[in-house]
Write a protein that holds these residues in place. Structure first.
Motif, PDB file in Angstrom:
ATOM      1  N   LEU A 154       0.809  -1.208   0.000  1.00 31.74           N
ATOM      2  CA  LEU A 154       0.000   0.000   0.000  1.00 31.74           C
ATOM      3  C   LEU A 154       0.845   1.262   0.000  1.00 31.74           C
ATOM      4  O   LEU A 154       0.530   2.244  -0.664  1.00 31.74           O
ATOM      5  CB  LEU A 154      -0.884  -0.023   1.258  1.00 31.74           C
ATOM      6  N   LEU A 155       1.935   1.237   0.733  1.00 31.13           N
ATOM      7  CA  LEU A 155       2.790   2.418   0.850  1.00 31.13           C
ATOM      8  C   LEU A 155       4.213   2.092   0.409  1.00 31.13           C
ATOM      9  O   LEU A 155       5.168   2.704   0.844  1.00 31.13           O
ATOM     10  CB  LEU A 155       2.788   2.926   2.304  1.00 31.13           C
ATOM     11  N   ASN A 211       6.519   1.950  -4.857  1.00 28.80           N
ATOM     12  CA  ASN A 211       5.799   2.431  -6.039  1.00 28.80           C
ATOM     13  C   ASN A 211       4.738   3.463  -5.701  1.00 28.80           C
ATOM     14  O   ASN A 211       4.077   3.997  -6.590  1.00 28.80           O
ATOM     15  CB  ASN A 211       5.125   1.261  -6.767  1.00 28.80           C
ATOM     16  N   SER A 212       4.588   3.720  -4.429  1.00 28.92           N
ATOM     17  CA  SER A 212       3.545   4.653  -4.028  1.00 28.92           C
ATOM     18  C   SER A 212       4.131   6.037  -3.780  1.00 28.92           C
ATOM     19  O   SER A 212       5.058   6.199  -2.991  1.00 28.92           O
ATOM     20  CB  SER A 212       2.849   4.127  -2.769  1.00 28.92           C
ATOM     21  N   GLU A 213       3.581   7.028  -4.462  1.00 31.15           N
ATOM     22  CA  GLU A 213       4.023   8.409  -4.281  1.00 31.15           C
ATOM     23  C   GLU A 213       3.778   8.846  -2.841  1.00 31.15           C
ATOM     24  O   GLU A 213       4.621   9.493  -2.215  1.00 31.15           O
ATOM     25  CB  GLU A 213       3.266   9.305  -5.272  1.00 31.15           C
ATOM     26  N   ILE A 214       2.623   8.455  -2.305  1.00 30.85           N
ATOM     27  CA  ILE A 214       2.306   8.784  -0.916  1.00 30.85           C
ATOM     28  C   ILE A 214       3.338   8.159   0.017  1.00 30.85           C
ATOM     29  O   ILE A 214       3.849   8.810   0.922  1.00 30.85           O
ATOM     30  CB  ILE A 214       0.893   8.269  -0.535  1.00 30.85           C
ATOM     31  N   GLY A 215       3.649   6.886  -0.226  1.00 32.36           N
ATOM     32  CA  GLY A 215       4.621   6.192   0.606  1.00 32.36           C
ATOM     33  C   GLY A 215       5.979   6.871   0.569  1.00 32.36           C
ATOM     34  O   GLY A 215       6.627   7.050   1.604  1.00 32.36           O
ATOM     35  N   LYS A 267       6.682  10.038  -0.193  1.00 32.44           N
ATOM     36  CA  LYS A 267       6.634  11.359   0.452  1.00 32.44           C
ATOM     37  C   LYS A 267       6.567  11.223   1.965  1.00 32.44           C
ATOM     38  O   LYS A 267       7.153  12.013   2.696  1.00 32.44           O
ATOM     39  CB  LYS A 267       5.407  12.149  -0.039  1.00 32.44           C
ATOM     40  N   LEU A 268       5.824  10.224   2.391  1.00 32.14           N
ATOM     41  CA  LEU A 268       5.687   9.974   3.821  1.00 32.14           C
ATOM     42  C   LEU A 268       7.063   9.706   4.439  1.00 32.14           C
ATOM     43  O   LEU A 268       7.409  10.252   5.489  1.00 32.14           O
ATOM     44  CB  LEU A 268       4.774   8.768   4.013  1.00 32.14           C
ATOM     45  N   ARG A 269       7.846   8.881   3.766  1.00 30.43           N
ATOM     46  CA  ARG A 269       9.179   8.563   4.288  1.00 30.43           C
ATOM     47  C   ARG A 269      10.093   9.768   4.225  1.00 30.43           C
ATOM     48  O   ARG A 269      10.883  10.004   5.137  1.00 30.43           O
ATOM     49  CB  ARG A 269       9.771   7.367   3.523  1.00 30.43           C
ATOM     50  N   GLN A 270       9.970  10.540   3.154  1.00 30.98           N
ATOM     51  CA  GLN A 270      10.795  11.745   3.032  1.00 30.98           C
ATOM     52  C   GLN A 270      10.467  12.730   4.155  1.00 30.98           C
ATOM     53  O   GLN A 270      11.353  13.293   4.796  1.00 30.98           O
ATOM     54  CB  GLN A 270      10.540  12.377   1.663  1.00 30.98           C
ATOM     55  N   TYR A 271       9.164  12.920   4.360  1.00 28.22           N
ATOM     56  CA  TYR A 271       8.691  13.804   5.431  1.00 28.22           C
ATOM     57  C   TYR A 271       9.251  13.363   6.775  1.00 28.22           C
ATOM     58  O   TYR A 271       9.808  14.144   7.535  1.00 28.22           O
ATOM     59  CB  TYR A 271       7.158  13.780   5.436  1.00 28.22           C
TER      60      TYR A 271
END
Lengths: 66, 182
Positions: free
Chosen positions: A22-23, A26-30, A32-36
């Motif tokens: 899910l995250l 391949n997930s853009e959300i995943g 960004k979440l890790r980058q954040y």
């Protein structure tokens, strides 16, 4: 500083088991979440926390409580 | 039992992760550091109840999370929107070619309800398994799964990310909703 880097890689290693597809990579959300989050983890830790632990240690030196 | 040097070293090593989690929850640097401080004090007091060999990070995250919610209750669940979050919301614009600004992402994350935000952080960023996250949050594994999935859908909606999977908005609604007004 060393500790922070260690923690950061430990987080990265550990989270592979958690995030699932899910995250995943391949997930853009995943991503960004890790980058954040990694940005936050790699922030400098204020001295007050090391001082706090030193104070706690002094207040409760080798206590005999159980 | 004395607080061991190893426990102290481990606490020190956990601080960066604790701060990241606290910031994700509180969305405010001062509050986050107060949460971390409370967590360290509590962890020190309760060190005897920590089982060596079990997951210290999960144990600390649980303490921090409990502290966060108990502070929120004390304050009567004040509106989180006091520190420029509205501004951040306004700044969100559609992602272009998969390039998503981190500020926009932060703004979107702030719009999630706390339970969804903490779930997606624990699973997607802090590296916990669904089982561990459920334990930290004191709820069922299925609850964490559904919160993560709702959080992800909501973030995709706010950030107008499409094409990642079947849960995203379809092409037509993106055409209708996705264009800036001017």
């Amino acid at each position: 500083m060393k500790d922070m880097i260690k923690t950061s890689t430990a987080d990265a290693r550990q989270r592979r088991k958690g995030s699932g597809d899910l995250l995943g990579p391949n997930s853009e959300i995943g991503r960004k979440l890790r980058q954040y989050y990694d940005d936050l983890v790699s922030e400098d830790v204020p001295d007050r926390f090391a001082q706090l632990l030193a104070q706690l240690e002094q207040a409760k030196p080798a206590s005999k409580k159980d | 039992m004395a607080v061991s040097q190893g426990f102290k070293t481990d606490l020190l090593g956990s601080i960066p992760s604790l701060r990241a989690f606290a910031l994700s929850l509180a969305q405010n640097a001062d509050k986050a550091d107060d949460l971390v401080q409370e967590t360290l004090v509590k962890a020190w007091d309760k060190h005897a109840s920590f089982q060596p060999g079990t997951n210290l990070k999960a144990w600390l995250f649980t303490i921090l999370r409990n502290e966060f919610y108990s502070q929120m209750r004390k304050r009567g669940r004040e509106v989180q929107d006091s520190d420029g979050i509205m501004t951040a919301k306004l700044a969100v614009h559609p992602a272009q070619h998969g390039q998503l600004d981190l500020e926009d992402f932060r703004g979107a994350l702030e719009q999630l309800p706390e339970d969804q935000r903490e779930a997606i952080i624990l699973i997607g960023a802090s590296g916990f398994s669904y089982e561990e996250a459920a334990e930290i949050c004191g709820c069922a594994v299925g609850t964490i799964k559904s919160r993560v999935s709702r959080a992800r859908a909501k973030l995709q909606e706010i950030l107008q990310i499409t094409g990642e999977d079947e849960y995203g908005p379809d092409a037509i609604s993106t055409q209708v909703m996705g264009k800036p007004a001017a």
